[in-house]
Design a protein around this motif. Structure first.
Motif, PDB file in Angstrom:
ATOM      1  N   ILE A 157     -10.879  -0.518   2.758  1.00 30.28           N
ATOM      2  CA  ILE A 157     -10.111  -1.226   1.728  1.00 30.28           C
ATOM      3  C   ILE A 157     -11.044  -2.147   0.954  1.00 30.28           C
ATOM      4  O   ILE A 157     -11.047  -2.162  -0.282  1.00 30.28           O
ATOM      5  CB  ILE A 157      -8.942  -2.017   2.353  1.00 30.28           C
ATOM      6  CG1 ILE A 157      -8.022  -1.097   3.157  1.00 30.28           C
ATOM      7  CG2 ILE A 157      -8.195  -2.797   1.292  1.00 30.28           C
ATOM      8  CD1 ILE A 157      -7.428   0.054   2.384  1.00 30.28           C
ATOM      9  N   ARG A 199       4.630   2.690   9.974  1.00 27.45           N
ATOM     10  CA  ARG A 199       3.659   1.609  10.057  1.00 27.45           C
ATOM     11  C   ARG A 199       2.405   2.028   9.295  1.00 27.45           C
ATOM     12  O   ARG A 199       1.964   3.164   9.377  1.00 27.45           O
ATOM     13  CB  ARG A 199       3.304   1.301  11.500  1.00 27.45           C
ATOM     14  CG  ARG A 199       4.447   0.693  12.243  1.00 27.45           C
ATOM     15  CD  ARG A 199       3.997  -0.591  12.928  1.00 27.45           C
ATOM     16  NE  ARG A 199       5.148  -1.202  13.555  1.00 27.45           N
ATOM     17  CZ  ARG A 199       5.785  -2.246  13.053  1.00 27.45           C
ATOM     18  NH1 ARG A 199       5.369  -2.796  11.941  1.00 27.45           N
ATOM     19  NH2 ARG A 199       6.813  -2.755  13.670  1.00 27.45           N
ATOM     20  N   VAL A 200       1.844   1.084   8.556  1.00 30.44           N
ATOM     21  CA  VAL A 200       0.738   1.392   7.661  1.00 30.44           C
ATOM     22  C   VAL A 200      -0.604   1.141   8.341  1.00 30.44           C
ATOM     23  O   VAL A 200      -0.866   0.047   8.824  1.00 30.44           O
ATOM     24  CB  VAL A 200       0.859   0.549   6.373  1.00 30.44           C
ATOM     25  CG1 VAL A 200      -0.310   0.798   5.449  1.00 30.44           C
ATOM     26  CG2 VAL A 200       2.169   0.847   5.684  1.00 30.44           C
ATOM     27  N   LYS A 201      -1.418   2.189   8.347  1.00 34.44           N
ATOM     28  CA  LYS A 201      -2.803   2.083   8.809  1.00 34.44           C
ATOM     29  C   LYS A 201      -3.680   1.942   7.575  1.00 34.44           C
ATOM     30  O   LYS A 201      -3.221   2.128   6.452  1.00 34.44           O
ATOM     31  CB  LYS A 201      -3.189   3.329   9.603  1.00 34.44           C
ATOM     32  CG  LYS A 201      -2.386   3.484  10.870  1.00 34.44           C
ATOM     33  CD  LYS A 201      -2.778   4.742  11.602  1.00 34.44           C
ATOM     34  CE  LYS A 201      -1.897   4.878  12.845  1.00 34.44           C
ATOM     35  NZ  LYS A 201      -2.029   6.169  13.480  1.00 34.44           N
ATOM     36  N   ALA A 202      -4.937   1.643   7.780  1.00 33.10           N
ATOM     37  CA  ALA A 202      -5.850   1.416   6.652  1.00 33.10           C
ATOM     38  C   ALA A 202      -5.895   2.609   5.704  1.00 33.10           C
ATOM     39  O   ALA A 202      -5.896   2.434   4.482  1.00 33.10           O
ATOM     40  CB  ALA A 202      -7.248   1.077   7.165  1.00 33.10           C
ATOM     41  N   THR A 203      -5.931   3.825   6.226  1.00 38.10           N
ATOM     42  CA  THR A 203      -5.988   4.996   5.345  1.00 38.10           C
ATOM     43  C   THR A 203      -4.701   5.145   4.535  1.00 38.10           C
ATOM     44  O   THR A 203      -4.744   5.555   3.374  1.00 38.10           O
ATOM     45  CB  THR A 203      -6.266   6.283   6.149  1.00 38.10           C
ATOM     46  OG1 THR A 203      -5.307   6.384   7.208  1.00 38.10           O
ATOM     47  CG2 THR A 203      -7.678   6.280   6.713  1.00 38.10           C
ATOM     48  N   ASP A 204      -3.558   4.802   5.154  1.00 42.52           N
ATOM     49  CA  ASP A 204      -2.289   4.833   4.421  1.00 42.52           C
ATOM     50  C   ASP A 204      -2.307   3.799   3.302  1.00 42.52           C
ATOM     51  O   ASP A 204      -1.882   4.067   2.177  1.00 42.52           O
ATOM     52  CB  ASP A 204      -1.101   4.518   5.349  1.00 42.52           C
ATOM     53  CG  ASP A 204      -0.990   5.469   6.520  1.00 42.52           C
ATOM     54  OD1 ASP A 204      -1.160   6.681   6.315  1.00 42.52           O
ATOM     55  OD2 ASP A 204      -0.719   4.976   7.636  1.00 42.52           O
ATOM     56  N   TYR A 205      -2.777   2.608   3.635  1.00 40.25           N
ATOM     57  CA  TYR A 205      -2.824   1.533   2.648  1.00 40.25           C
ATOM     58  C   TYR A 205      -3.757   1.892   1.496  1.00 40.25           C
ATOM     59  O   TYR A 205      -3.457   1.631   0.337  1.00 40.25           O
ATOM     60  CB  TYR A 205      -3.241   0.224   3.324  1.00 40.25           C
ATOM     61  CG  TYR A 205      -3.171  -0.968   2.409  1.00 40.25           C
ATOM     62  CD1 TYR A 205      -1.971  -1.347   1.824  1.00 40.25           C
ATOM     63  CD2 TYR A 205      -4.302  -1.709   2.117  1.00 40.25           C
ATOM     64  CE1 TYR A 205      -1.897  -2.440   0.973  1.00 40.25           C
ATOM     65  CE2 TYR A 205      -4.239  -2.803   1.276  1.00 40.25           C
ATOM     66  CZ  TYR A 205      -3.039  -3.162   0.702  1.00 40.25           C
ATOM     67  OH  TYR A 205      -2.967  -4.237  -0.141  1.00 40.25           O
ATOM     68  N   ALA A 254      -9.451  -3.898   6.421  1.00 39.19           N
ATOM     69  CA  ALA A 254     -10.314  -2.804   6.874  1.00 39.19           C
ATOM     70  C   ALA A 254     -11.466  -2.578   5.894  1.00 39.19           C
ATOM     71  O   ALA A 254     -11.356  -2.836   4.698  1.00 39.19           O
ATOM     72  CB  ALA A 254      -9.494  -1.520   7.019  1.00 39.19           C
ATOM     73  N   PRO A 294      -3.951  -6.479   9.222  1.00 43.83           N
ATOM     74  CA  PRO A 294      -5.188  -5.799   9.617  1.00 43.83           C
ATOM     75  C   PRO A 294      -5.571  -4.646   8.695  1.00 43.83           C
ATOM     76  O   PRO A 294      -6.756  -4.478   8.381  1.00 43.83           O
ATOM     77  CB  PRO A 294      -4.881  -5.293  11.034  1.00 43.83           C
ATOM     78  CG  PRO A 294      -3.876  -6.277  11.558  1.00 43.83           C
ATOM     79  CD  PRO A 294      -3.033  -6.653  10.362  1.00 43.83           C
ATOM     80  N   CYS A 295      -4.602  -3.875   8.223  1.00 45.13           N
ATOM     81  CA  CYS A 295      -4.962  -2.741   7.353  1.00 45.13           C
ATOM     82  C   CYS A 295      -5.524  -3.219   6.016  1.00 45.13           C
ATOM     83  O   CYS A 295      -6.280  -2.498   5.369  1.00 45.13           O
ATOM     84  CB  CYS A 295      -3.774  -1.812   7.145  1.00 45.13           C
ATOM     85  SG  CYS A 295      -2.386  -2.512   6.238  1.00 45.13           S
ATOM     86  N   HIS A 296      -5.212  -4.445   5.601  1.00 47.72           N
ATOM     87  CA  HIS A 296      -5.720  -4.974   4.339  1.00 47.72           C
ATOM     88  C   HIS A 296      -7.173  -5.420   4.464  1.00 47.72           C
ATOM     89  O   HIS A 296      -7.868  -5.532   3.469  1.00 47.72           O
ATOM     90  CB  HIS A 296      -4.894  -6.171   3.870  1.00 47.72           C
ATOM     91  CG  HIS A 296      -3.471  -5.857   3.650  1.00 47.72           C
ATOM     92  ND1 HIS A 296      -2.529  -6.839   3.484  1.00 47.72           N
ATOM     93  CD2 HIS A 296      -2.794  -4.685   3.572  1.00 47.72           C
ATOM     94  CE1 HIS A 296      -1.348  -6.282   3.307  1.00 47.72           C
ATOM     95  NE2 HIS A 296      -1.486  -4.968   3.363  1.00 47.72           N
TER      96      HIS A 296
END
Length: 159
Positions: A69, A27-33, A66, A62-64
């Protein structure tokens, strides 16, 4: 353009026939994205659109949204344009339609994937076989899909 989640892929479509696919293992978190955007999307966009005339579309995960980002895209706003995208708009997203094509192809395969690795292999195999005509149709269908969404007042359409 992106489609994310466990075992799925981040992808970008450039000019017809140009595409990048990045496997996502979790699952992708903001830092991963941010890493995906900086390490994969950014080089792809600057290569495919050296005149800085490309457009990048992401959904409203949501990660997009942040702050890190948004800040990164602001720092790179002279290199490509990030489209503002309404929430819940799969009819307007060509990548969602591309995933439909991939899903249909997986369903008609002789052997169905039974584990995550087989699914990844099947997806990658299908990606490599997508025709230029498929991309062309997706790009050319955007104006029709926009009209259909407007007619449906933002609701679902047949596209």
């Amino acid at each position: 353009m992106e489609h994310g989640g466990r075992g799925l892929y981040c992808c970008c479509m450039g000019n017809i026939g140009q595409m990048m696919v990045v496997p996502i293992e979790h699952r992708v978190k903001a830092t991963d994205y941010l890493s995906i955007v900086a390490d994969h999307v950014h080089p792809f966009m600057t290569t495919v659109y050296p005149s800085s005339d490309g457009y990048f579309q992401q959904d409203n995960a949501p990660c997009h949204k942040a702050r890190i980002i948004s800040d990164w895209f602001l720092e790179h706003d002279n290199e490509f344009t990030v489209l503002k995208w309404p929430p819940q708009s799969p009819d307007l997203n060509p990548i969602e339609h591309l995933w439909d094509v991939v899903e249909r192809e997986i369903r008609i395969m002789d052997v169905q994937p039974t584990n995550l690795q087989q699914l990844r292999d099947a997806i990658m195999s299908i990606w490599t076989k997508l025709s230029e005509e498929c991309f062309q149709y997706l790009v050319e269908s955007v104006p029709r899909r926009i009209k259909a969404v407007l007619k449906a007042k933002g609701g679902p359409t047949r596209y």
